[in-house]
Design a protein around this motif. Structure first.
Motif, short mmCIF file in Angstrom:
data_model
loop_
_atom_site.label_atom_id
_atom_site.label_comp_id
_atom_site.label_asym_id
_atom_site.label_seq_id
_atom_site.Cartn_x
_atom_site.Cartn_y
_atom_site.Cartn_z
N PRO A 11 -6.46 -4.72 -4.79
CA PRO A 11 -6.31 -6.13 -5.11
C PRO A 11 -6.47 -6.38 -6.62
O PRO A 11 -7.37 -5.84 -7.26
CB PRO A 11 -7.45 -6.80 -4.33
N ILE A 12 -5.59 -7.20 -7.15
CA ILE A 12 -5.61 -7.49 -8.59
C ILE A 12 -6.92 -8.16 -8.99
O ILE A 12 -7.44 -7.93 -10.08
CB ILE A 12 -4.38 -8.33 -8.97
N VAL A 13 -7.47 -8.99 -8.12
CA VAL A 13 -8.73 -9.67 -8.42
C VAL A 13 -9.85 -8.66 -8.64
O VAL A 13 -10.67 -8.80 -9.56
CB VAL A 13 -9.09 -10.67 -7.29
N LYS A 14 -9.90 -7.63 -7.82
CA LYS A 14 -10.92 -6.59 -7.99
C LYS A 14 -10.73 -5.84 -9.30
O LYS A 14 -11.68 -5.52 -9.99
CB LYS A 14 -10.88 -5.62 -6.82
N MET A 15 -9.47 -5.58 -9.65
CA MET A 15 -9.20 -4.88 -10.91
C MET A 15 -9.62 -5.75 -12.11
O MET A 15 -10.19 -5.24 -13.08
CB MET A 15 -7.72 -4.51 -10.99
N LEU A 23 -4.41 -12.75 -5.55
CA LEU A 23 -3.36 -12.57 -6.55
C LEU A 23 -2.42 -11.42 -6.20
O LEU A 23 -1.58 -11.05 -6.99
CB LEU A 23 -3.99 -12.33 -7.93
N GLY A 24 -2.58 -10.86 -5.04
CA GLY A 24 -1.72 -9.77 -4.62
C GLY A 24 -2.37 -8.42 -4.85
O GLY A 24 -3.54 -8.31 -5.21
N ASP A 25 -1.57 -7.40 -4.62
CA ASP A 25 -2.05 -6.02 -4.76
C ASP A 25 -1.22 -5.29 -5.81
O ASP A 25 -0.06 -5.60 -6.04
CB ASP A 25 -1.92 -5.25 -3.45
N PHE A 26 -1.84 -4.32 -6.44
CA PHE A 26 -1.15 -3.42 -7.35
C PHE A 26 -1.59 -2.02 -6.99
O PHE A 26 -2.76 -1.68 -7.11
CB PHE A 26 -1.49 -3.74 -8.81
N VAL A 27 -0.67 -1.21 -6.53
CA VAL A 27 -0.92 0.15 -6.08
C VAL A 27 -2.00 0.16 -5.00
O VAL A 27 -2.88 1.02 -4.99
CB VAL A 27 -1.28 1.06 -7.27
N GLY A 28 -1.98 -0.82 -4.13
CA GLY A 28 -2.92 -0.87 -3.02
C GLY A 28 -4.29 -1.42 -3.35
O GLY A 28 -5.15 -1.51 -2.48
#
Length: 80
Positions: free
Chosen positions: A43-47, A36-41
Motif C-alpha cells: 500500500p502506498i500509504v504504508k510506503m 491510495l492504492g498499491d505499488f508492487v503489492g
C-alpha cells in the motif's frame, strides 16, 4: 563547555521537528484510513509512512551531529 542559548534552542527545535516527522510517519503507516492504492503489492500509504519515519530518524541523527559539532572546543577557531 556550556552551549549558548541560541544553539540550545536550535537543537531543541531540530529534535522536536524530527520527532514530529517520525510520529507523522508512524500515524500514516499504522493508523491512517486513506486508500491510495498499491505499488508492487505494498500500500502506498504504508510506503509514505515509512518514508516519513525514516526522514524523521535522519533529522534526529542530523540534530545529534549538530550538537556534537557545537560541543567541539575548537569549533570556529582556525590556524593561520
Amino acid at each position: 563547555m556550556k552551549l549558548p542559548i541560541a544553539v540550545s534552542v536550535n537543537i531543541l527545535f531540530r529534535v522536536v521537528v524530527a520527532l514530529a516527522y517520525s510520529l507523522l510517519g508512524a500515524y500514516v503507516a499504522l493508523l491512517s484510513e486513506f486508500q491510495l492504492g498499491d505499488f508492487v503489492g505494498i500500500p502506498i500509504v504504508k510506503m509514505l509512512g515509512i518514508l516519513f519515519f525514516i526522514y524523521g530518524l535522519f533529522r534526529l541523527w542530523r540534530a545529534y551531529l549538530y550538537y556534537k559539532e557545537m560541543s567541539d572546543q575548537n569549533y570556529g577557531h582556525y590556524e593561520e
